[in-house]
Design an enzyme around this catalytic site. Structure first.
Site, mmCIF file in Angstrom:
data_model
loop_
_atom_site.group_PDB
_atom_site.id
_atom_site.type_symbol
_atom_site.label_atom_id
_atom_site.label_comp_id
_atom_site.label_asym_id
_atom_site.label_seq_id
_atom_site.Cartn_x
_atom_site.Cartn_y
_atom_site.Cartn_z
ATOM 1 N N LYS A 10 45.525 34.268 35.839
ATOM 2 C CA LYS A 10 44.541 35.331 36.065
ATOM 3 C C LYS A 10 43.635 34.991 37.260
ATOM 4 O O LYS A 10 43.635 33.846 37.742
ATOM 5 C CB LYS A 10 43.733 35.525 34.772
ATOM 6 C CG LYS A 10 44.588 36.061 33.599
ATOM 7 C CD LYS A 10 43.763 36.136 32.316
ATOM 8 C CE LYS A 10 44.541 36.755 31.166
ATOM 9 N NZ LYS A 10 43.727 36.800 29.924
ATOM 10 N N TYR A 50 47.098 45.976 29.311
ATOM 11 C CA TYR A 50 46.277 45.785 28.114
ATOM 12 C C TYR A 50 46.116 47.083 27.309
ATOM 13 O O TYR A 50 45.117 47.247 26.597
ATOM 14 C CB TYR A 50 44.914 45.215 28.506
ATOM 15 C CG TYR A 50 44.936 43.711 28.763
ATOM 16 C CD1 TYR A 50 45.509 42.838 27.833
ATOM 17 C CD2 TYR A 50 44.380 43.170 29.914
ATOM 18 C CE1 TYR A 50 45.536 41.466 28.063
ATOM 19 C CE2 TYR A 50 44.401 41.790 30.144
ATOM 20 C CZ TYR A 50 44.981 40.940 29.202
ATOM 21 O OH TYR A 50 45.001 39.584 29.419
ATOM 22 N N ASN A 121 39.904 33.285 30.465
ATOM 23 C CA ASN A 121 40.775 32.294 29.817
ATOM 24 C C ASN A 121 42.015 31.940 30.638
ATOM 25 O O ASN A 121 43.014 31.469 30.098
ATOM 26 C CB ASN A 121 41.102 32.717 28.383
ATOM 27 C CG ASN A 121 41.782 34.060 28.300
ATOM 28 O OD1 ASN A 121 42.142 34.641 29.323
ATOM 29 N ND2 ASN A 121 41.981 34.550 27.091
ATOM 30 N N HIS A 124 47.607 34.445 30.909
ATOM 31 C CA HIS A 124 48.169 35.357 29.920
ATOM 32 C C HIS A 124 49.586 34.909 29.614
ATOM 33 O O HIS A 124 50.308 34.484 30.519
ATOM 34 C CB HIS A 124 48.217 36.797 30.459
ATOM 35 C CG HIS A 124 49.106 37.684 29.625
ATOM 36 N ND1 HIS A 124 48.671 38.296 28.471
ATOM 37 C CD2 HIS A 124 50.424 37.997 29.736
ATOM 38 C CE1 HIS A 124 49.679 38.963 27.918
ATOM 39 N NE2 HIS A 124 50.757 38.796 28.669
ATOM 40 N N GLU A 135 56.133 43.906 29.101
ATOM 41 C CA GLU A 135 55.306 43.323 30.158
ATOM 42 C C GLU A 135 56.131 42.916 31.386
ATOM 43 O O GLU A 135 55.717 43.158 32.517
ATOM 44 C CB GLU A 135 54.553 42.107 29.612
ATOM 45 C CG GLU A 135 53.523 42.477 28.554
ATOM 46 C CD GLU A 135 52.887 41.280 27.857
ATOM 47 O OE1 GLU A 135 52.010 41.491 27.003
ATOM 48 O OE2 GLU A 135 53.269 40.125 28.150
HETATM 49 P P1 DAT Z 1 45.835 36.792 24.083
HETATM 50 O O1 DAT Z 1 45.472 36.848 25.559
HETATM 51 O O2 DAT Z 1 45.619 35.422 23.512
HETATM 52 O O3 DAT Z 1 47.207 37.340 23.803
HETATM 53 P P2 DAT Z 1 44.747 39.279 23.078
HETATM 54 O O4 DAT Z 1 46.047 39.902 23.447
HETATM 55 O O5 DAT Z 1 44.231 39.521 21.685
HETATM 56 O O6 DAT Z 1 44.784 37.698 23.289
HETATM 57 O O7 DAT Z 1 43.608 39.770 24.082
HETATM 58 C C1 DAT Z 1 43.877 39.939 25.430
HETATM 59 C C2 DAT Z 1 42.702 39.445 26.250
HETATM 60 O O8 DAT Z 1 41.523 40.177 25.898
HETATM 61 C C3 DAT Z 1 42.338 37.990 26.005
HETATM 62 O O9 DAT Z 1 43.109 37.105 26.793
HETATM 63 C C4 DAT Z 1 40.885 37.949 26.369
HETATM 64 C C5 DAT Z 1 40.389 39.327 25.970
HETATM 65 N N1 DAT Z 1 39.732 39.291 24.662
HETATM 66 C C6 DAT Z 1 40.332 39.232 23.428
HETATM 67 N N2 DAT Z 1 39.423 39.231 22.450
HETATM 68 C C7 DAT Z 1 38.201 39.277 23.063
HETATM 69 C C8 DAT Z 1 36.841 39.301 22.605
HETATM 70 N N3 DAT Z 1 36.548 39.281 21.290
HETATM 71 N N4 DAT Z 1 35.856 39.347 23.535
HETATM 72 C C9 DAT Z 1 36.124 39.383 24.861
HETATM 73 N N5 DAT Z 1 37.385 39.364 25.358
HETATM 74 C C10 DAT Z 1 38.403 39.317 24.481
HETATM 75 MG MG MG Z 2 47.999 39.280 23.957
#
Ligand code: DAT
Ligand code: MG
Length: 165
Positions: A10, A50, A121, A124, A135
């Site tokens: 990212k 997303y 973070n 991805h 994706e």
């Molecule tokens: P991952 O990236 O581990 O697959 P995800 O698909 O649930 O997690 O979410 C996608 C992204 O959204 C994640 O990398 C960071 C953001 N995100 C998820 N939960 C969040 C939260 N509670 N607050 C802020 N950003 C969040």
């Molecule tokens: Mg995810």
């Protein structure tokens, strides 16, 4: 099971010059990289990527983050291929919340939550084969991957494209 998975480094990862560190960590998996490109992410692409989170309160900032609104406007997209690719990569990435992630995982070592609450973070990775297919098809055209991971067809026509002069 042989699988393929989408990885994105990212904008925070690229801006913090972590590309090499992240790729080195991922190479521990011994998986094969079958595609890679640097992408200037449009709003459409970020929103499609997303799409399942569109109702979350953090969605607007998440889209801004992936588009590089907090950093430089670029993402490195890769496809990794091999045995249990999805689980192997997810394990090295660590938990979604960088503050809860294992400190030796990529997110644990390099991620942060900003004072605004954005999860920066770094990386991805797809969570299952269905998501990986959706994706990979979103980020790559068949010709940009060195093998046909999914069925393809050839279309003829006149397409406008840039060429070197
Ligand atoms: P991952 O990236 O581990 O697959 P995800 O698909 O649930 O997690 O979410 C996608 C992204 O959204 C994640 O990398 C960071 C953001 N995100 C998820 N939960 C969040 C939260 N509670 N607050 C802020 N950003 C969040
Ligand atoms: Mg995810």
């Amino acid at each position: 099971m042989v699988e393929q998975t989408l990885v994105l480094i990212k904008p925070d990862g690229l801006s913090k010059s972590l590309t090499g560190n992240v790729l080195t960590r991922l190479s521990e998996t011994k998986l094969e990289i079958v595609a890679s490109r640097i992408v200037e992410v449009s709003k459409e692409l970020a929103e499609q990527h997303y799409a399942m989170l569109k109702d979350k309160p953090f969605f607007p900032d998440l889209i801004k983050y992936l588009m590089g609104g907090f950093h430089k406007k670029k993402v490195m997209a890769l496809v990794y291929y091999g045995d249990d690719a999805i689980a192997k990569i997810r394990k090295i990435c660590g938990a979604t919340n960088p503050e809860e992630a294992d400190p030796v995982s990529i997110r644990g070592a390099y991620g942060r939550i900003t004072t605004k609450g954005v999860y920066e973070n770094v990386i991805h990775a797809s969570t299952n084969p269905e998501e990986a297919e959706r994706e990979i098809k979103l980020w790559f055209a068949p010709d940009e991957i060195i093998m046909d991971l999914y069925p393809v067809k050839t279309v003829k026509g006149t397409f406008e494209k840039k060429i070197w002069v």
